[in-house]
Structure formats: C-alpha cells, structure tokens
Design a protein around this motif. Structure first.
Motif, PDB file in Angstrom:
ATOM      1  N   SER A  18       2.890   2.353   5.977  1.00  0.00           N
ATOM      2  CA  SER A  18       1.497   2.530   6.936  1.00  0.00           C
ATOM      3  C   SER A  18       1.903   2.664   8.390  1.00  0.00           C
ATOM      4  CB  SER A  18       0.737   1.095   6.793  1.00  0.00           C
ATOM      5  OG  SER A  18      -0.239   0.921   7.718  1.00  0.00           O
ATOM      6  N   LYS A  19       2.868   2.375   8.743  1.00  0.00           N
ATOM      7  CA  LYS A  19       3.213   2.635  10.320  1.00  0.00           C
ATOM      8  C   LYS A  19       3.699   4.128  10.289  1.00  0.00           C
ATOM      9  CE  LYS A  19       6.332   1.144  13.913  1.00  0.00           C
ATOM     10  NZ  LYS A  19       7.364   0.334  14.474  1.00  0.00           N
ATOM     11  N   GLN A  20       4.354   4.629   9.428  1.00  0.00           N
ATOM     12  CA  GLN A  20       4.736   6.112   9.500  1.00  0.00           C
ATOM     13  C   GLN A  20       3.544   6.909   9.296  1.00  0.00           C
ATOM     14  OE1 GLN A  20       7.507   6.364   6.048  1.00  0.00           O
ATOM     15  NE2 GLN A  20       9.278   5.690   7.221  1.00  0.00           N
ATOM     16  N   ASP A  21       2.459   6.483   8.678  1.00  0.00           N
ATOM     17  CA  ASP A  21       1.219   7.228   8.142  1.00  0.00           C
ATOM     18  C   ASP A  21       0.576   7.346   9.490  1.00  0.00           C
ATOM     19  OD1 ASP A  21       1.855   7.949   5.763  1.00  0.00           O
ATOM     20  OD2 ASP A  21       0.518   6.046   4.843  1.00  0.00           O
ATOM     21  N   THR A  22       0.606   6.056  10.475  1.00  0.00           N
ATOM     22  CA  THR A  22      -0.086   5.993  11.546  1.00  0.00           C
ATOM     23  C   THR A  22       0.564   6.958  12.744  1.00  0.00           C
ATOM     24  OG1 THR A  22      -0.660   3.702  11.013  1.00  0.00           O
ATOM     25  CG2 THR A  22      -0.771   4.412  13.465  1.00  0.00           C
ATOM     26  N   LEU A  23       1.740   6.920  12.817  1.00  0.00           N
ATOM     27  CA  LEU A  23       2.498   7.943  13.458  1.00  0.00           C
ATOM     28  C   LEU A  23       2.257   9.182  13.112  1.00  0.00           C
ATOM     29  CD1 LEU A  23       6.115   5.952  13.745  1.00  0.00           C
ATOM     30  CD2 LEU A  23       4.107   6.161  15.538  1.00  0.00           C
ATOM     31  N   ARG A  24       2.085   9.862  11.989  1.00  0.00           N
ATOM     32  CA  ARG A  24       1.943  11.318  11.579  1.00  0.00           C
ATOM     33  C   ARG A  24       0.597  11.514  12.066  1.00  0.00           C
ATOM     34  NH1 ARG A  24       4.750  10.551   6.628  1.00  0.00           N
ATOM     35  NH2 ARG A  24       2.754  10.223   5.657  1.00  0.00           N
ATOM     36  N   VAL A  30      -4.485  -9.808 -11.053  1.00  0.00           N
ATOM     37  CA  VAL A  30      -3.450  -8.945 -11.346  1.00  0.00           C
ATOM     38  C   VAL A  30      -2.683  -8.710 -10.109  1.00  0.00           C
ATOM     39  CG1 VAL A  30      -3.015  -6.246 -11.943  1.00  0.00           C
ATOM     40  CG2 VAL A  30      -4.974  -7.558 -13.088  1.00  0.00           C
ATOM     41  N   ILE A  31      -1.398  -8.733 -10.142  1.00  0.00           N
ATOM     42  CA  ILE A  31      -0.594  -8.832  -9.016  1.00  0.00           C
ATOM     43  C   ILE A  31       0.125  -7.339  -8.825  1.00  0.00           C
ATOM     44  CG2 ILE A  31       1.337  -9.774  -7.850  1.00  0.00           C
ATOM     45  CD1 ILE A  31      -0.838 -11.596  -8.169  1.00  0.00           C
ATOM     46  N   THR A  32      -0.026  -6.775  -7.644  1.00  0.00           N
ATOM     47  CA  THR A  32       0.678  -5.310  -7.468  1.00  0.00           C
ATOM     48  C   THR A  32       1.634  -5.697  -6.373  1.00  0.00           C
ATOM     49  OG1 THR A  32      -1.194  -4.191  -7.926  1.00  0.00           O
ATOM     50  CG2 THR A  32       0.617  -3.115  -6.823  1.00  0.00           C
ATOM     51  N   LEU A  33       3.123  -5.653  -6.777  1.00  0.00           N
ATOM     52  CA  LEU A  33       4.224  -6.006  -6.016  1.00  0.00           C
ATOM     53  C   LEU A  33       4.378  -4.591  -5.093  1.00  0.00           C
ATOM     54  CD1 LEU A  33       6.929  -7.485  -8.242  1.00  0.00           C
ATOM     55  CD2 LEU A  33       5.132  -8.680  -6.879  1.00  0.00           C
ATOM     56  N   SER A  34       4.496  -4.774  -3.930  1.00  0.00           N
ATOM     57  CA  SER A  34       4.344  -3.416  -2.781  1.00  0.00           C
ATOM     58  C   SER A  34       5.604  -4.034  -2.071  1.00  0.00           C
ATOM     59  CB  SER A  34       3.169  -3.554  -2.276  1.00  0.00           C
ATOM     60  OG  SER A  34       2.816  -4.238  -1.378  1.00  0.00           O
ATOM     61  N   ASP A  35       6.617  -2.944  -1.816  1.00  0.00           N
ATOM     62  CA  ASP A  35       7.730  -3.096  -0.782  1.00  0.00           C
ATOM     63  C   ASP A  35       7.403  -1.899   0.186  1.00  0.00           C
ATOM     64  OD1 ASP A  35       8.179  -1.164  -2.759  1.00  0.00           O
ATOM     65  OD2 ASP A  35      10.389  -1.615  -2.623  1.00  0.00           O
ATOM     66  N   ASN A  36       8.031  -2.349   1.459  1.00  0.00           N
ATOM     67  CA  ASN A  36       7.694  -1.181   2.416  1.00  0.00           C
ATOM     68  C   ASN A  36       6.426  -0.912   2.847  1.00  0.00           C
ATOM     69  OD1 ASN A  36      10.605  -1.495   2.860  1.00  0.00           O
ATOM     70  ND2 ASN A  36      10.821   0.180   1.453  1.00  0.00           N
TER      71      ASN A  36
END
Length: 87
Positions: free
Chosen positions: A44-50, A33-39
């Motif tokens: 992930s980088k924003q979550d890390t910075l928070r 099953v393919i899940t297309l994910s953009d950004n």
C-alpha cells in the motif's frame, strides 16, 4: 451481498480495525472467511509513493495550465465516437 470488515487476529482474539459487524454486536453467530495478507501495508505504501510520483510528474509538466481552454478540451474528450464496426 458480502460485507467486508478488517480485523487482526492474535491467537484466538480478534481486534476490529474499524466498525464491528452489527450481527456480532447483537450477539449473533456469523460465518467468516479469513484471507491472510502479508506485506499489505508495504504494498500500500509503495502504491501511494507511485501515485504521488505520477501526480508530481503531471504537476511538473504544468498540469491543467497546459490546456488553454479546459472547458473546450473536456467537451472534445467527451464527444461521442463511432463504435468499431458501426457507421
């Protein structure tokens, strides 16, 4: 149980990010099953910075040093509390 593997698809070619599923290594056919994910990387980088900012905020307040007796504090936090509606 569903197994999760990460890969990138380029046209009709798939490049595995980490481990290749054993079934594919053995030459078996598998359903996917393919899940297309953009950004995804950007979020992930924003979550890390928070998370880093939150940890820095805790450190700026003195972190664990603000708790005089950490063992006593932990016991108090873990103490059983009465359940709602029960005595």
């Amino acid at each position: 149980m569903l197994e999760k593997y990460q890969a990138t698809i380029h046209g009709e070619t798939i490049t595995w990010d980490n481990d290749v599923p054993a079934a594919i290594k053995n030459g078996e056919s598998v359903k996917v099953v393919i899940t297309l994910s953009d950004n995804l990387g950007q979020r992930s980088k924003q979550d890390t910075l928070r998370a880093v900012a939150a940890l820095q905020s805790i450190a700026d307040r003195g972190g664990i040093k603000t708790i005089p007796d950490p063992v006593k504090w932990q016991r108090e936090m873990r103490e059983d509390r009465p359940l709602h509606g029960r005595k």
